[in-house]
Design a protein around this motif. Structure first.
Motif, PDB file in Angstrom:
ATOM      1  N   LEU A  98       0.822  -1.201   0.000  1.00 28.17           N
ATOM      2  CA  LEU A  98       0.000   0.000   0.000  1.00 28.17           C
ATOM      3  C   LEU A  98       0.860   1.257   0.000  1.00 28.17           C
ATOM      4  O   LEU A  98       0.523   2.251  -0.669  1.00 28.17           O
ATOM      5  CB  LEU A  98      -0.927   0.000   1.217  1.00 28.17           C
ATOM      6  N   ARG A  99       1.972   1.229   0.728  1.00 26.87           N
ATOM      7  CA  ARG A  99       2.880   2.371   0.701  1.00 26.87           C
ATOM      8  C   ARG A  99       3.492   2.546  -0.684  1.00 26.87           C
ATOM      9  O   ARG A  99       3.691   3.681  -1.147  1.00 26.87           O
ATOM     10  CB  ARG A  99       3.973   2.204   1.759  1.00 26.87           C
ATOM     11  N   ALA A 100       3.791   1.429  -1.356  1.00 30.19           N
ATOM     12  CA  ALA A 100       4.307   1.516  -2.717  1.00 30.19           C
ATOM     13  C   ALA A 100       3.264   2.119  -3.652  1.00 30.19           C
ATOM     14  O   ALA A 100       3.589   2.979  -4.492  1.00 30.19           O
ATOM     15  CB  ALA A 100       4.734   0.131  -3.207  1.00 30.19           C
ATOM     16  N   LEU A 101       2.006   1.707  -3.513  1.00 31.49           N
ATOM     17  CA  LEU A 101       0.941   2.272  -4.338  1.00 31.49           C
ATOM     18  C   LEU A 101       0.754   3.759  -4.058  1.00 31.49           C
ATOM     19  O   LEU A 101       0.528   4.548  -4.988  1.00 31.49           O
ATOM     20  CB  LEU A 101      -0.372   1.528  -4.080  1.00 31.49           C
ATOM     21  N   ALA A 102       0.858   4.146  -2.792  1.00 34.48           N
ATOM     22  CA  ALA A 102       0.691   5.557  -2.440  1.00 34.48           C
ATOM     23  C   ALA A 102       1.794   6.423  -3.040  1.00 34.48           C
ATOM     24  O   ALA A 102       1.576   7.607  -3.318  1.00 34.48           O
ATOM     25  CB  ALA A 102       0.663   5.717  -0.921  1.00 34.48           C
ATOM     26  N   SER A 103       2.968   5.848  -3.246  1.00 37.64           N
ATOM     27  CA  SER A 103       4.080   6.598  -3.839  1.00 37.64           C
ATOM     28  C   SER A 103       4.076   6.543  -5.360  1.00 37.64           C
ATOM     29  O   SER A 103       5.006   7.036  -5.998  1.00 37.64           O
ATOM     30  CB  SER A 103       5.413   6.059  -3.309  1.00 37.64           C
ATOM     31  N   GLY A 104       3.056   5.926  -5.960  1.00 42.16           N
ATOM     32  CA  GLY A 104       2.954   5.878  -7.414  1.00 42.16           C
ATOM     33  C   GLY A 104       3.608   4.670  -8.042  1.00 42.16           C
ATOM     34  O   GLY A 104       3.742   4.615  -9.268  1.00 42.16           O
ATOM     35  N   GLN A 105       4.016   3.684  -7.235  1.00 47.44           N
ATOM     36  CA  GLN A 105       4.664   2.485  -7.753  1.00 47.44           C
ATOM     37  C   GLN A 105       3.701   1.306  -7.670  1.00 47.44           C
ATOM     38  O   GLN A 105       2.800   1.281  -6.830  1.00 47.44           O
ATOM     39  CB  GLN A 105       5.947   2.174  -6.958  1.00 47.44           C
ATOM     40  N   PHE A 106       3.929   0.328  -8.534  1.00 42.42           N
ATOM     41  CA  PHE A 106       3.142  -0.897  -8.512  1.00 42.42           C
ATOM     42  C   PHE A 106       4.035  -2.042  -8.033  1.00 42.42           C
ATOM     43  O   PHE A 106       4.989  -2.405  -8.716  1.00 42.42           O
ATOM     44  CB  PHE A 106       2.573  -1.208  -9.903  1.00 42.42           C
ATOM     45  N   PRO A 107       3.742  -2.591  -6.841  1.00 40.22           N
ATOM     46  CA  PRO A 107       4.596  -3.658  -6.306  1.00 40.22           C
ATOM     47  C   PRO A 107       4.485  -4.924  -7.124  1.00 40.22           C
ATOM     48  O   PRO A 107       3.461  -5.211  -7.737  1.00 40.22           O
ATOM     49  CB  PRO A 107       4.051  -3.868  -4.887  1.00 40.22           C
ATOM     50  N   ALA A 129       7.047   8.705 -16.622  1.00 43.04           N
ATOM     51  CA  ALA A 129       6.934   8.326 -15.215  1.00 43.04           C
ATOM     52  C   ALA A 129       6.014   7.118 -15.054  1.00 43.04           C
ATOM     53  O   ALA A 129       6.303   6.205 -14.266  1.00 43.04           O
ATOM     54  CB  ALA A 129       6.407   9.504 -14.400  1.00 43.04           C
ATOM     55  N   ARG A 130       4.929   7.093 -15.811  1.00 43.15           N
ATOM     56  CA  ARG A 130       4.012   5.953 -15.710  1.00 43.15           C
ATOM     57  C   ARG A 130       4.655   4.684 -16.243  1.00 43.15           C
ATOM     58  O   ARG A 130       4.466   3.601 -15.671  1.00 43.15           O
ATOM     59  CB  ARG A 130       2.724   6.257 -16.479  1.00 43.15           C
ATOM     60  N   ARG A 131       5.404   4.789 -17.330  1.00 44.54           N
ATOM     61  CA  ARG A 131       6.077   3.613 -17.875  1.00 44.54           C
ATOM     62  C   ARG A 131       7.138   3.086 -16.910  1.00 44.54           C
ATOM     63  O   ARG A 131       7.315   1.867 -16.772  1.00 44.54           O
ATOM     64  CB  ARG A 131       6.718   3.962 -19.227  1.00 44.54           C
ATOM     65  N   GLU A 132       7.833   3.971 -16.233  1.00 45.41           N
ATOM     66  CA  GLU A 132       8.838   3.530 -15.270  1.00 45.41           C
ATOM     67  C   GLU A 132       8.182   2.795 -14.100  1.00 45.41           C
ATOM     68  O   GLU A 132       8.690   1.779 -13.624  1.00 45.41           O
ATOM     69  CB  GLU A 132       9.633   4.731 -14.760  1.00 45.41           C
ATOM     70  N   ALA A 133       7.027   3.322 -13.635  1.00 45.80           N
ATOM     71  CA  ALA A 133       6.325   2.653 -12.536  1.00 45.80           C
ATOM     72  C   ALA A 133       5.846   1.274 -12.966  1.00 45.80           C
ATOM     73  O   ALA A 133       5.947   0.299 -12.209  1.00 45.80           O
ATOM     74  CB  ALA A 133       5.146   3.513 -12.077  1.00 45.80           C
ATOM     75  N   LEU A 134       5.344   1.159 -14.186  1.00 44.23           N
ATOM     76  CA  LEU A 134       4.894  -0.144 -14.677  1.00 44.23           C
ATOM     77  C   LEU A 134       6.066  -1.087 -14.899  1.00 44.23           C
ATOM     78  O   LEU A 134       5.956  -2.295 -14.670  1.00 44.23           O
ATOM     79  CB  LEU A 134       4.110   0.041 -15.981  1.00 44.23           C
ATOM     80  N   ALA A 135       7.216  -0.540 -15.349  1.00 45.64           N
ATOM     81  CA  ALA A 135       8.391  -1.385 -15.576  1.00 45.64           C
ATOM     82  C   ALA A 135       8.917  -1.948 -14.265  1.00 45.64           C
ATOM     83  O   ALA A 135       9.356  -3.103 -14.198  1.00 45.64           O
ATOM     84  CB  ALA A 135       9.484  -0.580 -16.285  1.00 45.64           C
ATOM     85  N   GLU A 136       8.858  -1.161 -13.191  1.00 51.69           N
ATOM     86  CA  GLU A 136       9.299  -1.667 -11.886  1.00 51.69           C
ATOM     87  C   GLU A 136       8.398  -2.779 -11.389  1.00 51.69           C
ATOM     88  O   GLU A 136       8.814  -3.615 -10.593  1.00 51.69           O
ATOM     89  CB  GLU A 136       9.335  -0.527 -10.873  1.00 51.69           C
ATOM     90  N   ALA A 137       7.154  -2.783 -11.852  1.00 50.41           N
ATOM     91  CA  ALA A 137       6.232  -3.858 -11.474  1.00 50.41           C
ATOM     92  C   ALA A 137       6.364  -5.061 -12.383  1.00 50.41           C
ATOM     93  O   ALA A 137       5.614  -6.038 -12.248  1.00 50.41           O
ATOM     94  CB  ALA A 137       4.792  -3.344 -11.507  1.00 50.41           C
ATOM     95  N   GLY A 138       7.297  -5.002 -13.351  1.00 44.28           N
ATOM     96  CA  GLY A 138       7.521  -6.143 -14.225  1.00 44.28           C
ATOM     97  C   GLY A 138       6.680  -6.126 -15.473  1.00 44.28           C
ATOM     98  O   GLY A 138       6.478  -7.162 -16.104  1.00 44.28           O
ATOM     99  N   VAL A 139       6.157  -4.976 -15.872  1.00 44.10           N
ATOM    100  CA  VAL A 139       5.345  -4.855 -17.074  1.00 44.10           C
ATOM    101  C   VAL A 139       6.229  -4.329 -18.197  1.00 44.10           C
ATOM    102  O   VAL A 139       6.628  -3.175 -18.188  1.00 44.10           O
ATOM    103  CB  VAL A 139       4.149  -3.905 -16.856  1.00 44.10           C
TER     104      VAL A 139
END
Length: 207
Positions: free
Chosen positions: A101-110, A176-186
């Motif tokens: 949830l903290r990761a989601l709040a910071s804009g990241q997808f765990p 920024a959105r692509r980086e967040a999705l890439a960190e989630a393995g997308v």
């Protein structure tokens, strides 16, 4: 380097559960011991007529007292250990959910992860992961939509130079959105597959 295993993930919750079970175990053992002691006193009162019998009764009283105290101690320790085990199995999943949830709040997808074999709340955790997955898919669709808008704006930038600042801001947002999705393995391939799947589902729904 080996990682130290943390047993008190939610210290307040786990210690509270342990202390409550220990207290209940001690109270129940004390009540049971008091009942046994009263029954013992009533039984031996009529037997303790002679001096020899009184000495035997006093000896049995001490033995019974130690036995009751030992039972109370063992019960408290056993319930405390039970509270520690159960609390750890409950606090573990909640700790993971809190981190995600903290990761989601910071804009990241765990990244999707599984619980330990003995953990509780597995159905709840599975529902939570499905919710995160749905949010990720929605974010992916929105990002693809913004990329389409960005492509059209870039094509029109030569005819409308005033779009330059908006194009720059939109490009940063997409990055920024692509980086967040890439960190989630997308990856880009995953995005294409998900996009095709969404298109198929929408076509089926329309028909």
């Amino acid at each position: 380097m080996t990682q130290r295993r943390t047993y008190l993930l939610d210290r307040r919750f786990q210690l509270k559960l342990i202390f409550q079970l220990v207290a209940w175990g001690a109270v129940m053992a004390a009540l049971f011991g008091l009942w046994i002691w009263q029954a013992h006193e009533q039984t031996t009162e009529a037997l303790a007529r002679s001096g020899v019998a009184r000495a035997l009764v006093e000896r049995s009283d001490r033995q019974l007292l130690w036995a009751v105290a030992g039972i109370a101690l063992l019960s408290a320790v056993a319930l405390g250990l039970l509270g520690f085990i159960v609390g750890h199995r409950v606090a573990g999943p909640l700790h993971v959910v809190g981190l995600q949830l903290r990761a989601l709040a910071s804009g990241q997808f765990p990244r999707r992860r599984s619980l330990r074999r003995g953990d509780e709340l597995k159905a709840f955790f599975s529902e939570f992961l499905d919710t995160v997955e749905s949010l990720r898919d929605r974010e992916l669709r929105h990002t693809e939509m913004l990329e389409g808008v960005l492509t059209r704006m870039e094509a029109a930038a030569q005819r409308a130079p005033e779009l330059g600042p908006a194009i720059g801001a939109l490009r940063e947002e997409v990055r920024a959105r692509r980086e967040a999705l890439a960190e989630a393995g997308v990856s880009a391939e995953d995005a294409a597959v998900d996009s095709d799947a969404v298109t198929v589902r929408e076509a089926v729904t329309r028909h």
